[in-house]
Scaffold this motif. Structure first.
Motif, PDB file in Angstrom:
ATOM      1  N   GLU A 314       0.812  -1.223   0.000  1.00 28.17           N
ATOM      2  CA  GLU A 314       0.000   0.000   0.000  1.00 28.17           C
ATOM      3  C   GLU A 314       0.847   1.276   0.000  1.00 28.17           C
ATOM      4  O   GLU A 314       0.528   2.236  -0.702  1.00 28.17           O
ATOM      5  CB  GLU A 314      -0.955   0.007   1.200  1.00 28.17           C
ATOM      6  CG  GLU A 314      -2.221  -0.800   0.979  1.00 28.17           C
ATOM      7  CD  GLU A 314      -3.017  -0.344  -0.235  1.00 28.17           C
ATOM      8  OE1 GLU A 314      -3.350   0.860  -0.309  1.00 28.17           O
ATOM      9  OE2 GLU A 314      -3.272  -1.166  -1.125  1.00 28.17           O
ATOM     10  N   LYS A 318       0.285   4.192  -2.731  1.00 29.51           N
ATOM     11  CA  LYS A 318      -0.152   5.534  -2.323  1.00 29.51           C
ATOM     12  C   LYS A 318       0.912   6.598  -2.562  1.00 29.51           C
ATOM     13  O   LYS A 318       0.606   7.713  -2.990  1.00 29.51           O
ATOM     14  CB  LYS A 318      -0.542   5.525  -0.840  1.00 29.51           C
ATOM     15  CG  LYS A 318      -1.824   4.746  -0.554  1.00 29.51           C
ATOM     16  CD  LYS A 318      -2.129   4.730   0.936  1.00 29.51           C
ATOM     17  CE  LYS A 318      -3.416   3.950   1.216  1.00 29.51           C
ATOM     18  NZ  LYS A 318      -3.694   3.870   2.670  1.00 29.51           N
ATOM     19  N   GLU A 319       2.166   6.285  -2.291  1.00 32.09           N
ATOM     20  CA  GLU A 319       3.222   7.298  -2.368  1.00 32.09           C
ATOM     21  C   GLU A 319       3.805   7.463  -3.771  1.00 32.09           C
ATOM     22  O   GLU A 319       4.199   8.566  -4.152  1.00 32.09           O
ATOM     23  CB  GLU A 319       4.343   6.961  -1.378  1.00 32.09           C
ATOM     24  CG  GLU A 319       3.898   7.024   0.078  1.00 32.09           C
ATOM     25  CD  GLU A 319       5.002   6.607   1.039  1.00 32.09           C
ATOM     26  OE1 GLU A 319       6.194   6.743   0.681  1.00 32.09           O
ATOM     27  OE2 GLU A 319       4.679   6.141   2.151  1.00 32.09           O
ATOM     28  N   GLY A 321       2.306   5.826  -6.700  1.00 30.51           N
ATOM     29  CA  GLY A 321       1.335   5.600  -7.777  1.00 30.51           C
ATOM     30  C   GLY A 321       1.553   4.299  -8.526  1.00 30.51           C
ATOM     31  O   GLY A 321       1.208   4.174  -9.709  1.00 30.51           O
TER      32      GLY A 321
END
Length: 345
Positions: A314, A318-319, A321
């Motif tokens: 994750e 999230k960080e 892409g």
């Protein structure tokens, strides 16, 4: 002006794909190789080659100094060189930890600190943690994924050498490291998973242990995608797990290989863990006598014994892409097609 990148281990399975992507993205690409390295997958005329001797700090300093004089420093150093199997336990320290430390030291001594030092590590850094079954899962899985906040407990010489290298990089004050920890990496040009495909093509599939095993994979092109997302976003002082985002049962890989090969009859041999341990022990002893590393060794035993290979990606999603493009079915299809085209199978 083009950004300059050094990719060590460039002639290897993962390294050759990293070189291809660097060229595609317009980097001035330097392939770090040994004198004996094959250039089979490094044929592009735009590749700059440099021989690097990680075992000799003085020589390594001289090699990078010469490059700096003629062409200037690298903006990015992507250190993918290393070993996954060795004759002796201390060799992992030599070729994984010491080699990385020497490279960093040579760059620092020659005033060639890169904007990013990207290190290819491994999920094996964490070892067999979170192996206690969890009964509260609603997704049908037996174990919980390994988290970046977990404490590493490597149980292989390979994992220990990678763990020590990570600790070394994090200990450096103001050093722009970026670490990627992939799970099992497969794809064209890879030889260890190829042995499984070859065995299945001969109607035999070998697996170990009767307790459920939950494993993860990442196709080589997705790993390359993740690494260059980190490079292009100039991320530093961060570590990421890399997988395709799915969890598989131990038979999934072999079942897909069998399907792609069109092999109708396969003898599935499931051995107890104690038998694997005995085989790996004997194989390791013979390898030492023959002075040739064996795929079956005690490190391999601990890897195959481990039941939980889940990891949390994750943060990577999230960080950076990250969006994996290959699940196991798509990746195996492309891999087997390449093996056939290259007449490996």
């Amino acid at each position: 002006m083009k950004k300059s990148i050094l990719i060590t281990g460039a002639s290897g399975f993962i390294g050759s794909f990293l070189v291809e992507e660097a060229l595609k993205q317009g980097f001035e690409t330097w392939a770090g190789i040994r004198k004996t390295s094959s250039k089979k997958y490094l044929q592009d005329k735009h590749i700059h080659f440099i021989e690097l001797d990680f075992s000799d700090l003085d020589k390594l300093c001289s090699q990078v100094r010469e490059k700096n004089k003629k062409h200037g420093p690298w903006d990015v150093v992507l250190h993918a060189a290393g070993v996954t199997k060795c004759l002796h336990r201390e060799d992992f320290e030599k070729y994984n930890y010491n080699a990385t430390r020497n490279l960093v030291q040579a760059l620092r001594e020659e005033g060639m600190k890169p904007k990013q030092f990207v290190y290819l590590s491994s999920l094996s850094v964490f070892g067999p943690i979170r192996e206690k079954p969890v009964t509260t899962n609603t997704n049908g899985l037996l174990y919980e994924p390994i988290l970046e906040t977990d404490e590493p407990e490597p149980n292989t010489a390979y994992g220990e050498s990678k763990c020590r290298t990570e600790k070394y990089l994090r200990s450096l004050i103001d050093y722009p490291y970026l670490i990627f920890r992939p799970t099992g990496v497969y794809g064209p040009r890879e030889r260890d998973y190829y042995l499984m495909a070859k065995s299945i093509s001969q109607h035999v599939d070998f697996s170990v242990g009767y307790t459920k095993q939950e494993i993860t994979f990442v196709y080589v092109k997705d790993l390359v995608q993740a690494i260059f997302l980190g490079i292009n976003q100039e991320k530093t002082k961060r570590e990421y797990f890399v997988s395709d985002g799915h969890v598989y049962e131990s038979s999934a890989f072999s079942d897909l290989i069998q399907k792609e090969l069109g092999v109708k009859m396969v003898f599935h041999i499931k051995a107890p863990v104690w038998l694997l341990k005995a085989i790996c022990f004997v194989s390791g002893k013979f390898a030492a006598l023959l002075k040739k590393p064996s795929t079956l060794n005690m490190d391999k035993y601990y890897i195959m014994k481990q039941r939980n290979w889940q990891c949390d990606i994750e943060p990577l999603i999230k960080e950076l892409g990250y969006k994996p493009k290959y699940n196991l079915a798509k990746g195996v299809k492309e891999t087997i097609a390449w093996y056939k085209e290259e007449k490996w199978l």
